[in-house]
Write a protein that holds these residues in place. Structure first.
Motif, PDB file in Angstrom:
ATOM      1  N   GLY A   1       5.298  11.861  -2.704  1.00 49.78           N
ATOM      2  CA  GLY A   1       4.515  11.865  -1.462  1.00 49.78           C
ATOM      3  C   GLY A   1       5.259  12.484  -0.287  1.00 49.78           C
ATOM      4  O   GLY A   1       6.492  12.545  -0.275  1.00 49.78           O
TER       5      GLY A   1
ATOM      6  N   ARG B   1       0.834  -1.196   0.000  1.00 55.01           N
ATOM      7  CA  ARG B   1       0.000   0.000   0.000  1.00 55.01           C
ATOM      8  C   ARG B   1       0.874   1.254   0.000  1.00 55.01           C
ATOM      9  O   ARG B   1       1.885   1.334   0.706  1.00 55.01           O
ATOM     10  CB  ARG B   1      -0.936   0.016   1.213  1.00 55.01           C
ATOM     11  CG  ARG B   1      -1.950  -1.113   1.188  1.00 55.01           C
ATOM     12  CD  ARG B   1      -2.926  -1.036   2.337  1.00 55.01           C
ATOM     13  NE  ARG B   1      -3.716   0.196   2.297  1.00 55.01           N
ATOM     14  CZ  ARG B   1      -4.662   0.499   3.186  1.00 55.01           C
ATOM     15  NH1 ARG B   1      -4.925  -0.341   4.174  1.00 55.01           N
ATOM     16  NH2 ARG B   1      -5.346   1.626   3.087  1.00 55.01           N
ATOM     17  N   ARG B   2       0.473   2.227  -0.802  1.00 53.51           N
ATOM     18  CA  ARG B   2       1.205   3.494  -0.884  1.00 53.51           C
ATOM     19  C   ARG B   2       0.250   4.657  -0.662  1.00 53.51           C
ATOM     20  O   ARG B   2      -0.941   4.564  -0.955  1.00 53.51           O
ATOM     21  CB  ARG B   2       1.914   3.624  -2.232  1.00 53.51           C
ATOM     22  CG  ARG B   2       3.085   2.654  -2.393  1.00 53.51           C
ATOM     23  CD  ARG B   2       3.830   2.858  -3.695  1.00 53.51           C
ATOM     24  NE  ARG B   2       4.966   1.952  -3.804  1.00 53.51           N
ATOM     25  CZ  ARG B   2       6.206   2.252  -3.429  1.00 53.51           C
ATOM     26  NH1 ARG B   2       6.470   3.464  -2.940  1.00 53.51           N
ATOM     27  NH2 ARG B   2       7.181   1.366  -3.573  1.00 53.51           N
TER      28      ARG B   2
ATOM     29  N   ALA C   1      -0.254   9.174  -0.509  1.00 53.92           N
ATOM     30  CA  ALA C   1       0.208  10.492  -0.929  1.00 53.92           C
ATOM     31  C   ALA C   1       0.845  11.259   0.225  1.00 53.92           C
ATOM     32  O   ALA C   1       1.673  12.147  -0.001  1.00 53.92           O
ATOM     33  CB  ALA C   1      -0.961  11.289  -1.504  1.00 53.92           C
TER      34      ALA C   1
ATOM     35  N   GLU D   1       3.707   7.287  -2.367  1.00 56.02           N
ATOM     36  CA  GLU D   1       3.623   7.491  -3.802  1.00 56.02           C
ATOM     37  C   GLU D   1       4.753   8.412  -4.244  1.00 56.02           C
ATOM     38  O   GLU D   1       5.347   9.133  -3.429  1.00 56.02           O
ATOM     39  CB  GLU D   1       2.268   8.113  -4.161  1.00 56.02           C
ATOM     40  CG  GLU D   1       1.073   7.249  -3.809  1.00 56.02           C
ATOM     41  CD  GLU D   1      -0.239   7.980  -3.978  1.00 56.02           C
ATOM     42  OE1 GLU D   1      -0.223   9.175  -4.367  1.00 56.02           O
ATOM     43  OE2 GLU D   1      -1.289   7.369  -3.717  1.00 56.02           O
ATOM     44  N   SER D   2       5.067   8.411  -5.517  1.00 51.20           N
ATOM     45  CA  SER D   2       6.065   9.332  -6.048  1.00 51.20           C
ATOM     46  C   SER D   2       5.655  10.764  -5.713  1.00 51.20           C
ATOM     47  O   SER D   2       4.522  11.179  -5.960  1.00 51.20           O
ATOM     48  CB  SER D   2       6.171   9.163  -7.562  1.00 51.20           C
ATOM     49  OG  SER D   2       7.092  10.077  -8.102  1.00 51.20           O
TER      50      SER D   2
END
Length: 276
Positions: A231, A174-175, A177, A228-229
């Protein structure tokens, strides 16, 4: 029967930093009335059973027990939260974490994680302010997860969920923000641990190794695997730990690293962004 004024004038809390306010909260709770009722109707007589409960609650407060634990509730942000000795009492300082998170992301759909959620304070405050966000709160302690879920249900916040997890252990794949956390950050030998309200709070939610940074080190190390990228990671810490936390964030490759000050002028949270 004694009057409200009689009981307030005889209430003795010599070791409390706010004795009058503490007594007002306890008597108002015993009466089932808001605190301003006491000042509006000081001449009202108090039934014997209410006076007895007030006396018992005063004795608990004189023994050092926090008012929040005696009442079973504490205000945080715009919320009234149930609290219990299995969790920390939410404090106004942590509202800076909420303010910062709200400013970093748009109000549109986003997955946000509250690590070490306790009462659910951070997750629920964010859920209340951002209906489109999907909040997840995790805590190692099962009683804390149950308490946070009770608060969620009572507040009717369907965009938050809570689960038991030792930091990231139950979050494989799980990722998010944004990850926010108010982790333990007190050194094991800190003399404040035997003073005031913290004597009654769970040590596992307060103490993090010899320098107070053990849990923050773990979070900083593992957070990139769950962001996330681009984040964000937001961390509350002690007012003397900001430089050390910034160093940890920089060493792990976070960018836009900075610390922010609370209303008292102390650097109380630090944050960084995972490179896009």
């Amino acid at each position: 029967m004694p009057t409200i004024e009689n009981l307030m004038n005889s209430a003795e809390l010599p070791d409390s930093p706010s004795p009058r306010l503490d007594a007002e909260w306890l008597l108002a709770a015993a009466l089932g009335k808001p605190a301003n009722y006491l000042r509006t109707w000081p001449e009202r007589e108090v039934p014997a059973e209410v006076a007895a409960r007030f006396a018992a609650d005063l004795a608990r407060r004189r023994a050092g027990e926090p008012v929040a634990y005696i009442l079973g509730r504490q205000g945080f942000w715009s919320l009234d939260l149930e609290v219990a000795p299995a969790t920390l009492i939410p404090r106004p300082d942590t509202e800076l974490l909420v303010e910062t998170a709200l400013a970093l992301l748009p109000a549109s759909d986003a997955a946000v994680l509250d690590l070490g959620t306790g009462t659910g304070a951070i997750a629920l405050a964010l859920a209340a302010e951002r209906p489109a966000w999907r909040l997840t709160g995790v805590d190692r302690v099962a009683e804390a997860v149950e308490l946070a879920e009770r608060n969620r249900r009572r507040l009717g916040l369907g965009n938050a969920a809570f689960l038991q997890s030792d930091w990231f252990s139950a979050l494989d794949g799980r990722r998010f923000a944004l990850i926010a956390s108010n982790p333990p950050y007190i050194a094991a030998d800190d003399p404040h641990l035997v003073l005031g309200d913290v004597r009654f709070e769970p040590a596992s939610a307060l103490v993090a190794g010899a320098d107070g940074l053990d849990d923050i080190r773990l979070i900083v190390t593992q957070a990139p695997e769950h962001l996330e990228s681009g984040g964000w990671l937001l961390l509350e810490h002690g007012f003397e730990q900001a430089a050390a936390v910034r160093e940890l964030l920089n060493a792990r490759g976070f960018v836009n690293v900075e610390s922010r000050r609370d209303l008292g002028g102390h650097e109380r949270i630090s944050l960084g962004r995972l490179p896009a």
